[in-house]
Design a protein around this motif. Structure first.
Motif, short mmCIF file in Angstrom:
data_model
loop_
_atom_site.label_atom_id
_atom_site.label_comp_id
_atom_site.label_asym_id
_atom_site.label_seq_id
_atom_site.Cartn_x
_atom_site.Cartn_y
_atom_site.Cartn_z
N ALA A 286 0.83 -1.20 0.00
CA ALA A 286 0.00 0.00 0.00
C ALA A 286 0.86 1.26 0.00
N SER A 287 1.95 1.21 0.77
CA SER A 287 2.87 2.36 0.82
C SER A 287 3.52 2.60 -0.54
N GLN A 288 3.92 1.53 -1.20
CA GLN A 288 4.54 1.64 -2.52
C GLN A 288 3.57 2.22 -3.55
N LEU A 289 2.34 1.71 -3.55
CA LEU A 289 1.34 2.21 -4.49
C LEU A 289 0.98 3.66 -4.19
N LYS A 290 0.86 3.99 -2.91
CA LYS A 290 0.53 5.36 -2.51
C LYS A 290 1.61 6.33 -3.00
N LYS A 291 2.86 5.96 -2.85
CA LYS A 291 3.96 6.83 -3.29
C LYS A 291 3.88 7.08 -4.79
N ASN A 292 3.52 6.05 -5.55
CA ASN A 292 3.39 6.20 -6.99
C ASN A 292 2.25 7.13 -7.37
N ILE A 293 1.10 6.98 -6.69
CA ILE A 293 -0.04 7.86 -6.98
C ILE A 293 0.30 9.30 -6.60
N GLU A 294 0.94 9.47 -5.44
CA GLU A 294 1.32 10.82 -5.01
C GLU A 294 2.34 11.44 -5.97
N GLU A 295 3.20 10.61 -6.55
CA GLU A 295 4.13 11.12 -7.55
C GLU A 295 3.39 11.56 -8.81
N ASP A 296 2.36 10.79 -9.20
CA ASP A 296 1.53 11.20 -10.34
C ASP A 296 0.88 12.54 -10.08
N ILE A 297 0.40 12.73 -8.86
CA ILE A 297 -0.23 14.01 -8.49
C ILE A 297 0.80 15.13 -8.53
N ARG A 298 1.98 14.88 -7.98
CA ARG A 298 3.03 15.91 -7.91
C ARG A 298 3.52 16.31 -9.29
N LEU A 299 3.70 15.33 -10.17
CA LEU A 299 4.28 15.60 -11.48
C LEU A 299 3.26 16.03 -12.54
N GLY A 300 2.00 15.58 -12.37
CA GLY A 300 1.04 15.87 -13.43
C GLY A 300 -0.35 16.27 -12.97
N GLY A 301 -0.52 16.45 -11.67
CA GLY A 301 -1.85 16.76 -11.14
C GLY A 301 -2.11 18.25 -11.03
N THR A 302 -3.32 18.65 -11.39
CA THR A 302 -3.77 20.04 -11.21
C THR A 302 -4.95 20.02 -10.26
N GLU A 303 -4.83 20.70 -9.12
CA GLU A 303 -5.91 20.68 -8.14
C GLU A 303 -7.08 21.53 -8.62
N ILE A 304 -8.28 20.98 -8.43
CA ILE A 304 -9.52 21.70 -8.77
C ILE A 304 -10.03 22.34 -7.49
N LEU A 305 -10.09 23.66 -7.46
CA LEU A 305 -10.53 24.39 -6.27
C LEU A 305 -11.97 24.83 -6.45
N LEU A 306 -12.73 24.82 -5.35
CA LEU A 306 -14.16 25.14 -5.41
C LEU A 306 -14.40 26.55 -5.94
N LYS A 307 -13.61 27.50 -5.46
CA LYS A 307 -13.83 28.89 -5.88
C LYS A 307 -13.61 29.07 -7.38
N ASP A 308 -12.65 28.33 -7.91
CA ASP A 308 -12.40 28.41 -9.35
C ASP A 308 -13.47 27.67 -10.15
N TRP A 309 -13.87 26.50 -9.63
CA TRP A 309 -14.85 25.68 -10.34
C TRP A 309 -16.20 26.38 -10.43
N ASP A 310 -16.62 27.05 -9.37
CA ASP A 310 -17.91 27.72 -9.35
C ASP A 310 -17.92 29.01 -10.18
N LYS A 311 -16.78 29.70 -10.20
CA LYS A 311 -16.74 31.01 -10.85
C LYS A 311 -16.30 30.95 -12.31
N SER A 312 -15.61 29.89 -12.68
CA SER A 312 -15.15 29.75 -14.06
C SER A 312 -15.53 28.36 -14.57
N HIS A 313 -14.86 27.91 -15.60
CA HIS A 313 -15.10 26.57 -16.16
C HIS A 313 -16.57 26.36 -16.56
N LEU A 314 -17.24 27.43 -17.00
CA LEU A 314 -18.65 27.33 -17.35
C LEU A 314 -18.88 26.28 -18.44
#
Length: 380
Positions: free
Chosen positions: A330-358
């Motif tokens: 589980a630790s090994q898989l978690k590290k890989n997913i977290e690396e995917d987030i760090r290298l290629g993930g863009t966080e979706i924020l509520l304030k941005d999602w509600d006000k833009s991205h129509l």
């Protein structure tokens, strides 16, 4: 806790580069039989390498069984199919020439499993099709995906499942299965091995087994839920389970596909507003094409498989996942997913999602509506 089989070995394989290298090595070392199930078999650089290895194995007298989905592998030419059959590889299509676009229940029941079985001793399971990492929609490679190599007693369950399905499809084609009667063998446990559980989804006895396994883990989560899933359109119970977990203080993080490969994929974004308001963190993977179907919960429970979290996987298709109860894995898989987030993930924020991205919000609602209507038409 659900039943787990002890005494197994599991190796995490990320992306086609690692996966196909291990698979080809296993094929070359095979002594008696090779079974392959795939949704997509592409005759590209990778597909040709796999096919060459299978033909060489067949020439040595090893029995090779290749079962592909009739829709997912519809681009495989008759010329290639003829070459496969001429190589004495046993070849079958699952539901040939039946299009999901017909919106009939039988048409939507696809073979979505991705499994390989070598000598009934070694198994591979995950989300990786027989297709090159750079062969992706929009040309944005490499594909991000996961699989695992398995050894130990759990392979016996996979063997039974693959043989049973091959025989059933052979029967539906009015063909012999060409499987020896005494194919089963006793598989010894590995000392201090990993606890694993093979769970499949079909349209008979195991219709909700994968979803139930997910829900049991989510409903009992205490600290953290981390899910990376390419096609994420959860049903009401799954949706409520994630929100309930967030309400009781569990950290819930979703890594979802940012590259939209077909219009209905937009339906995933129909959940963003609600989930973000309930405290669930969402990332979109935008660096390349994400095809992952993995999860880690509370640092001990994890899963890898073919099943998306959408109605097509959880209600219709044949799927297969391995569920792992092991802190180290589980630790090994978690590290890989977290690396995917760090290298290629863009966080979706509520304030941005509600006000833009129509436009994205409108597309997501239309796509979700089409899916609901389609499922209704198909009486699902």
């Amino acid at each position: 806790m659900p039943y787990y089989i002890k005494g197994n070995k599991i190796e995490l394989l990320k992306n086609g580069k690692d996966y196909f290298a291990a698979v080809i090595q296993s094929i070359k070392k095979a002594r008696k039989s090779i079974f392959i199930e795939a949704y997509i078999f592409s005759h590209d650089v990778t597909g040709k390498k796999i096919l060459t290895a299978l033909k060489e194995a067949s020439q040595k007298g090893i029995k090779v069984y290749l079962l592909l989905d009739g829709f997912g592998s519809r681009d495989l030419s008759q010329k290639v199919i003829n070459v496969i059959k001429a190589s004495k590889i046993h070849f079958l299509f699952y539901h040939p020439k039946i299009s999901p676009y017909q919106m009939k229940r039988i048409s939507l029941r696809r073979l979505h499993r991705k499994m390989i079985l070598i000598d009934h001793e070694i198994a591979y399971i995950g989300g990786i099709n027989i297709i090159d990492d750079m062969h992706v929609p929009n040309g944005k490679g490499p594909r991000i995906d996961y699989a695992a190599q398995l050894k130990g007693p759990v392979v016996h369950l996979i063997s039974l499942s693959m043989v049973k399905l091959w025989k059933r499809v052979s029967w539906s084609h009015l063909e012999k299965s060409f499987i020896p009667k005494n194919f089963q063998k006793q598989i010894a446990e590995y000392p201090n091995g990993t606890k694993l559980n093979f769970i499949e989804r079909d349209n008979f006895r195991h219709r909700q087994d994968i979803e139930k396994a997910y829900l049991h883990a989510i409903e009992n989560a205490q600290d953290e839920i981390l899910i990376a899933n390419a096609y994420f359109i959860p049903g009401k119970r799954f949706e409520r389970a994630l929100i309930a977990a967030a309400h009781r203080g569990v950290s819930v993080t979703l890594l979802l596909k940012g590259e939209i490969d077909y219009f209905l994929s937009n339906a995933t974004r129909a959940f963003y507003g609600k989930f973000l308001k309930e405290g669930i963190t969402i990332f979109e993977y935008t660096k390349s094409f994400m095809h992952s179907k993995v999860a880690v919960i509370d640092g001990t429970w994890s899963t890898i498989g073919s099943s998306n979290i959408d109605p097509f996987s959880l209600l219709l298709a044949r799927e297969a996942n391995i569920f792992i109860w092991d802190k180290s894995f589980a630790s090994q898989l978690k590290k890989n997913i977290e690396e995917d987030i760090r290298l290629g993930g863009t966080e979706i924020l509520l304030k941005d999602w509600d006000k833009s991205h129509l436009i994205k919000r409108i597309k997501s609602r239309i796509a979700y509506f089409i899916i609901r209507i389609s499922l209704g038409v198909a009486n699902i």
